[in-house]
Design an enzyme around this catalytic site. Structure first.
Site, PDB file in Angstrom:
ATOM      1  N   ASP A 148      -7.136   2.578  -5.090  1.00 20.02           N
ATOM      2  CA  ASP A 148      -6.348   2.536  -3.814  1.00 20.02           C
ATOM      3  C   ASP A 148      -7.323   2.290  -2.798  1.00 20.02           C
ATOM      4  O   ASP A 148      -7.206   1.377  -1.512  1.00 20.02           O
ATOM      5  CB  ASP A 148      -5.267   3.349  -3.797  1.00 20.02           C
ATOM      6  N   ASP A 208      -8.201  -0.545  -0.024  1.00 22.54           N
ATOM      7  CA  ASP A 208      -7.863  -0.385   1.248  1.00 22.54           C
ATOM      8  C   ASP A 208      -9.208  -0.706   2.328  1.00 22.54           C
ATOM      9  O   ASP A 208      -8.874  -1.352   3.534  1.00 22.54           O
ATOM     10  CB  ASP A 208      -7.292   0.937   1.712  1.00 22.54           C
ATOM     11  N   ASP A 268       1.029  -1.215   0.104  1.00 18.00           N
ATOM     12  CA  ASP A 268      -0.005  -0.048  -0.092  1.00 18.00           C
ATOM     13  C   ASP A 268       0.933   1.249   0.242  1.00 18.00           C
ATOM     14  O   ASP A 268       0.510   2.341  -0.562  1.00 18.00           O
ATOM     15  CB  ASP A 268      -0.807   0.054   1.354  1.00 18.00           C
ATOM     16  N   ASP A 306       2.621   1.570  -3.655  1.00 20.34           N
ATOM     17  CA  ASP A 306       1.900   2.059  -4.931  1.00 20.34           C
ATOM     18  C   ASP A 306       1.970   3.450  -5.110  1.00 20.34           C
ATOM     19  O   ASP A 306       1.990   4.148  -6.010  1.00 20.34           O
ATOM     20  CB  ASP A 306       0.341   1.232  -5.008  1.00 20.34           C
TER      21      ASP A 306
END
Length: 217
Positions: free
Chosen positions: A86, A90, A65, A68
Site C-alpha cells: 500500500d 501510494d 486507498d 483496502d
C-alpha cells in the site's frame, strides 16, 4: 496535519462498500492494486489536458486507498506485506500526478513539477526512515494504531496532498503557483519531521542506555 481529523469521518462512509466486498471474497491487496492502476490512468489524461477525467481517476484512487485498509481490518487480515504494498503504490501515485502536469505543458509546468517531486522525496524518505527505528524501539502510535507503519505527523499529509491535487485539476493554469505553494509547505514538513524524528530517537536512545546501565549495576 488533517488526517487525524478526517479519517474518523471517512471510515463509517466506507463500511457499506467494505461489507459488500467481503461478501464477494475480495482481498484487500486486490483493492490496492486496482486502485493503483486507476490512479495511474490520471497521468495520460493529465497529459492530454483532460482535467475532469483525471480528477475522477484521482478521487477513485483515494477511495480505493481507504477501502483496502478498511477491508483488511474488517477481514482481520492486516499484514506487513499489505502495508508495504500500500505505501509503495501510494508514493508512486503521488509522484505520478506532478509528472502528468509536466507532460501536459512542459514549458510552464516542468520546473514546478520537478521542485514538487524533490519535496515529495524528502517527505516520503523522512516518513519511511523514521518508521524503521520507531518499529525497532516499539514507539507508541496512538493516532494511527491500525496502520502497518509508524505514521510520523507533518504539515502536509494525505489529506493536504489530495486537496492540492484536486486544486491542480480544477485550476490547471495555476499549476506552477499551486505546486510551489505545496512544495513550500512540504519543505516545512521535511524540516519538522527530521528535527522531531531525530530528537525523539535521540531521547529514546539515551533512555535505553540509562536503563541498560541501571540493569548492569
Amino acid at each position: 496535519m488533517l488526517d487525524k481529523f478526517v479519517t474518523p469521518y471517512i471510515k463509517p462512509l466506507l463500511m457499506p462498500l467494505v461489507t459488500q466486498l467481503d461478501k464477494r471474497g475480495v482481498h484487500a491487496d486486490q483493492i490496492t492494486v486496482v486502485g493503483f492502476v486507476i490512479g495511474l490512468l490520471a497521468v495520460p489524461l493529465l497529459a492530454a489536458q483532460l482535467w475532469t477525467a483525471a480528477l475522477v481517476m484521482i478521487i477513485l484512487n483515494r477511495v480505493f486507498d481507504g477501502l483496502d485498509g478498511a477491508l483488511a481490518r474488517y477481514q482481520q487480515r492486516s499484514s506487513s506485506a499489505g502495508g508495504f504494498l500500500d505505501i509503495c503504490v501510494d508514493f508512486l501515485f503521488y509522484a505520478a500526478i506532478p509528472l502528468g502536469f509536466a507532460l501536459a505543458d512542459p514549458v510552464q509546468n516542468a520546473l514546478a513539477a520537478s521542485v514538487l517531486l524533490t519535496v515529495f522525496i524528502g517527505t516520503g524518505s523522512s516518513f519511511l526512515a523514521f518508521a524503521i527505528p520507531a518499529e525497532k524501539l516499539n514507539l507508541a502510535r496512538p493516532q494511527f494504531a491500525n496502520k502497518s507503519f509508524y505514521f510520523l505527523n507533518g504539515l502536509t499529509e494525505g489529506t493536504e496532498t489530495i486537496a492540492f491535487f484536486v486544486a491542480f485539476c480544477l485550476w490547471p493554469a495555476y499549476f506552477p503557483e499551486l505546486a510551489y505553494s505545496f512544495a513550500f509547505l512540504g519543505a516545512i514538513t521535511i524540516f519538522t519531521r527530521i528535527n522531531g524524528g531525530y530528537q525523539t530517537l535521540k531521547s529514546h536512545t539515551v533512555t535505553d542506555a540509562q536503563q541498560s546501565k541501571e540493569q548492569d549495576k
